[in-house]
Design a protein around this motif. Structure first.
Motif, mmCIF file in Angstrom:
data_model
loop_
_atom_site.group_PDB
_atom_site.id
_atom_site.type_symbol
_atom_site.label_atom_id
_atom_site.label_comp_id
_atom_site.label_asym_id
_atom_site.label_seq_id
_atom_site.Cartn_x
_atom_site.Cartn_y
_atom_site.Cartn_z
ATOM 1 N N ILE A 96 0.887 -1.164 0.000
ATOM 2 C CA ILE A 96 0.000 0.000 0.000
ATOM 3 C C ILE A 96 0.921 1.209 0.000
ATOM 4 O O ILE A 96 1.714 1.404 0.934
ATOM 5 N N LYS A 130 -1.453 -1.219 -4.213
ATOM 6 C CA LYS A 130 -2.500 -0.211 -4.156
ATOM 7 C C LYS A 130 -1.838 1.130 -3.868
ATOM 8 O O LYS A 130 -0.810 1.184 -3.156
ATOM 9 N N VAL A 132 -2.821 5.012 -2.384
ATOM 10 C CA VAL A 132 -3.860 5.846 -1.763
ATOM 11 C C VAL A 132 -3.394 7.303 -1.778
ATOM 12 O O VAL A 132 -2.199 7.589 -1.921
ATOM 13 N N SER A 136 -3.407 9.587 3.243
ATOM 14 C CA SER A 136 -4.266 8.450 3.601
ATOM 15 C C SER A 136 -3.474 7.220 4.038
ATOM 16 O O SER A 136 -4.048 6.192 4.395
ATOM 17 N N ALA A 137 -2.151 7.299 3.972
ATOM 18 C CA ALA A 137 -1.292 6.247 4.524
ATOM 19 C C ALA A 137 0.022 6.936 4.856
ATOM 20 O O ALA A 137 0.218 8.103 4.498
ATOM 21 N N SER B 56 -4.485 -6.375 -1.377
ATOM 22 C CA SER B 56 -4.786 -5.436 -0.293
ATOM 23 C C SER B 56 -5.989 -4.627 -0.725
ATOM 24 O O SER B 56 -6.108 -4.259 -1.900
ATOM 25 N N THR B 58 -8.263 -1.191 -0.119
ATOM 26 C CA THR B 58 -8.195 0.156 0.448
ATOM 27 C C THR B 58 -9.412 0.941 -0.017
ATOM 28 O O THR B 58 -9.386 2.165 -0.043
ATOM 29 N N LYS B 60 -12.638 3.081 -0.807
ATOM 30 C CA LYS B 60 -13.171 4.254 -0.132
ATOM 31 C C LYS B 60 -14.462 4.658 -0.814
ATOM 32 O O LYS B 60 -14.446 4.876 -2.031
ATOM 33 N N ALA B 137 -3.386 6.336 8.394
ATOM 34 C CA ALA B 137 -4.091 5.450 7.464
ATOM 35 C C ALA B 137 -5.506 5.995 7.372
ATOM 36 O O ALA B 137 -5.878 6.892 8.135
ATOM 37 N N PHE B 141 -7.497 -0.765 6.302
ATOM 38 C CA PHE B 141 -7.031 -1.434 5.090
ATOM 39 C C PHE B 141 -6.989 -2.926 5.414
ATOM 40 O O PHE B 141 -6.629 -3.302 6.533
ATOM 41 N N ARG B 333 -8.691 3.946 -5.375
ATOM 42 C CA ARG B 333 -9.323 3.278 -4.230
ATOM 43 C C ARG B 333 -10.707 2.727 -4.545
ATOM 44 O O ARG B 333 -11.659 2.923 -3.811
#
Lengths: 335, 335
Positions: A96, A130, A132, A136-137, B56, B58, B60, B137, B141, B333
């Motif tokens: 991520i 992924k 973001v 957001s991370a 993964s 994530t 949204k 984050a 996730f 996302r």
């Protein structure tokens, strides 16, 4: 679009995603199982008993003395397989990424994962990425899942009995202190390196020498204290360890004193904690000491019949205290 | 400490971590392989050929019409195994939680994962939880990795030939539009539900009926267009699809027109795209249509010898255009 940074389109499954996979991941981890870049990897595991594990890594900072999040993500999962008595074979890897991460940073981490995988002989066969939005991370999170081949280690899982002994493969607490210091939030310059390393060699030596090992863990988050508490929880036996038997580097000891931490609760990333049948402990210690990683192996305690379900520590001044599970100030993002 | 929210100590490996695991995860996913809560799960897979995958999630927002991040994390990974011709058996699950997440939200997601796993008959056997500071984050996730047993599907992977046909199991683009609308960033109220569902039943029906399937994918990120481009990339054949053959809901069609999106690039989470030997397409379509999930299955195109390496679309007005890989505005996302 800045070509040196991760952008959202690196995660949209289209052309930029493909470029990232081909130019960075597939190149670094080249192997026949990964090569098809398909939705799943097909593995040759016929006839083998399997262990399966997963861990997400969110360590902060992502680079710290002697290690980084990539190396940790490989060795951490490899170690989870090893201590279950399984030879690590295959890893998956899920990234991520935060928008804006420098591609050079990602490359450094991937290179580190590549070296780590090669060192243990484990293959990274399937992955996912992924991206973001910025904020957001925190830079990069990595999940690795692992598949290992279970050794035919007949004593593993046998019930502990009073007199069985507990060993640790080396000095404790380095990883926890190294990461805390690397954050730069503390006014502390202590030259402690993370112990991040693969324990498979240690485990396989004990197996090959047919040591009667009943239980094994790698004491990461929550440290030795938490692992031992998990061992005795709800069981009809307890554990007594000797404070003076626990190997701790002087630098870690000083840092713990300044920070008010107990090394027994600090994370390790290259140690094994094991329980062997009464009478086997000295032989197990000598076997571990033959490996570079086990040079400071020690017998630290034993299984006792009373009090059941508790971990006791015989302190240096001769008293006895109960060692509970970690329940104080948390040390977040240590792994 | 607010008992209704995730705190950093839920991720420190100590008592609160243990409580979270026992009270939420172990209860929801109870099964013999998970029960030991050890570093790895031990699996009975002897004699089986294995597929291994990871993803993964994530997405949204974390809840969207007809689905949520938990259901998606189970079905998404189960689908990656299914389209490789593997019966989904075991999942791992790695959570990254943001400090402050409501425990009730986590419970809802875990319950959703539990129902989803039961629906497919897959067991969640090993897991991990990390907690990061608020702002590091976005809520939650989830990584799931999956192990499946490879079917003995001899046609899978055989080289495509001109005249081989391409099918989609139903209408496309719902997941992408549902998630975009659920974000509330658009002034758009379109009643589109995500198609999030497990495709294993569809796959196993095709297998049982011995359909000559050479290639199969679930067109998630990047959609049908990206999957088809991956099929032809660097190969000595191309693909031609008919724009009028592609099943799309009217609501998705309208949304795409308003937003300037092409449904061929939108994510699906409960569809299969497959390539079958010339002459088998109608039978394959009828088999799919027997399943609830495949009621709107259509034959959408075929393999062509020229131009090689390209995906062409015969447009509704009779022209032909090249369908490239997704390379425009990213839809971040979405999964």
């Amino acid at each position: 679009m800045n070509k040196n940074r991760i952008v959202l389109a690196h995660g949209d499954g289209g052309r930029l995603s493909r470029n990232l996979i081909e130019e960075i991941f597939a190149k670094a981890f080249a192997n026949p199982e990964l090569a098809p870049l398909a939705d799943s990897a097909l593995l040759a595991l016929t006839g083998k008993r399997i262990a399966f594990t997963t861990d997400s890594y969110t360590v902060k900072p992502i680079f710290f003395p002697e290690s980084d999040i990539g190396k940790l993500a490989v060795f951490g999962t490899v170690n989870d397989l090893s201590v279950m008595g399984a030879r690590p074979l295959y890893l998956s890897c899920g990234f991520i990424l935060e928008e804006g991460l420098e591609i050079e940073v990602l490359k450094r981490i991937v290179d580190s994962m590549k070296s780590a995988s090669e060192m243990v002989g484990v293959k990274l066969v399937t992955g996912d990425t992924k991206v973001v939005e910025k904020g957001s991370a925190d830079k990069i999170f990595i999940n690795t899942s692992g598949i290992g081949e279970l050794l035919n280690w007949r004593t593993m899982g046998k019930a502990p009995e009073p007199g069985d002994e507990i060993l640790i493969s080396g000095t404790i607490g380095e990883h926890g202190i190294a990461v805390l210091c690397a954050r730069g939030e503390l006014e502390l310059k202590i030259p402690v390196k993370s112990d991040c390393a693969p324990v498979w060699e240690l485990v396989s030596m004990l197996y090959q020498e047919k040591v009667n090992v009943k239980w094994m863990r790698d004491p990461t988050r929550g440290g030795v204290a938490t692992c031992l508490n998990e061992l005795v929880l709800g069981q009809g036996f307890g554990v007594m360890i000797g404070e003076d038997k626990i190997p701790v580097l002087d630098s870690v000891d000083s840092a713990c004193e300044i920070l008010g931490l107990d090394p027994l609760y600090l994370a390790n990333e290259g140690k094994i904690l094991c329980l062997v049948k009464k009478g086997e402990a000295e032989r197990a210690r000598e076997i571990m000491r033959k490996s570079q990683l086990g040079k400071k192996a020690e017998i630290i305690g034993e299984v006792i019949s009373e009090p059941a379900g508790k971990v006791l520590v015989r302190t240096k001044v001769g008293g006895t205290r109960v060692l509970g599970m970690l329940a104080g100030a948390p040390l977040p993002r240590i792994c």
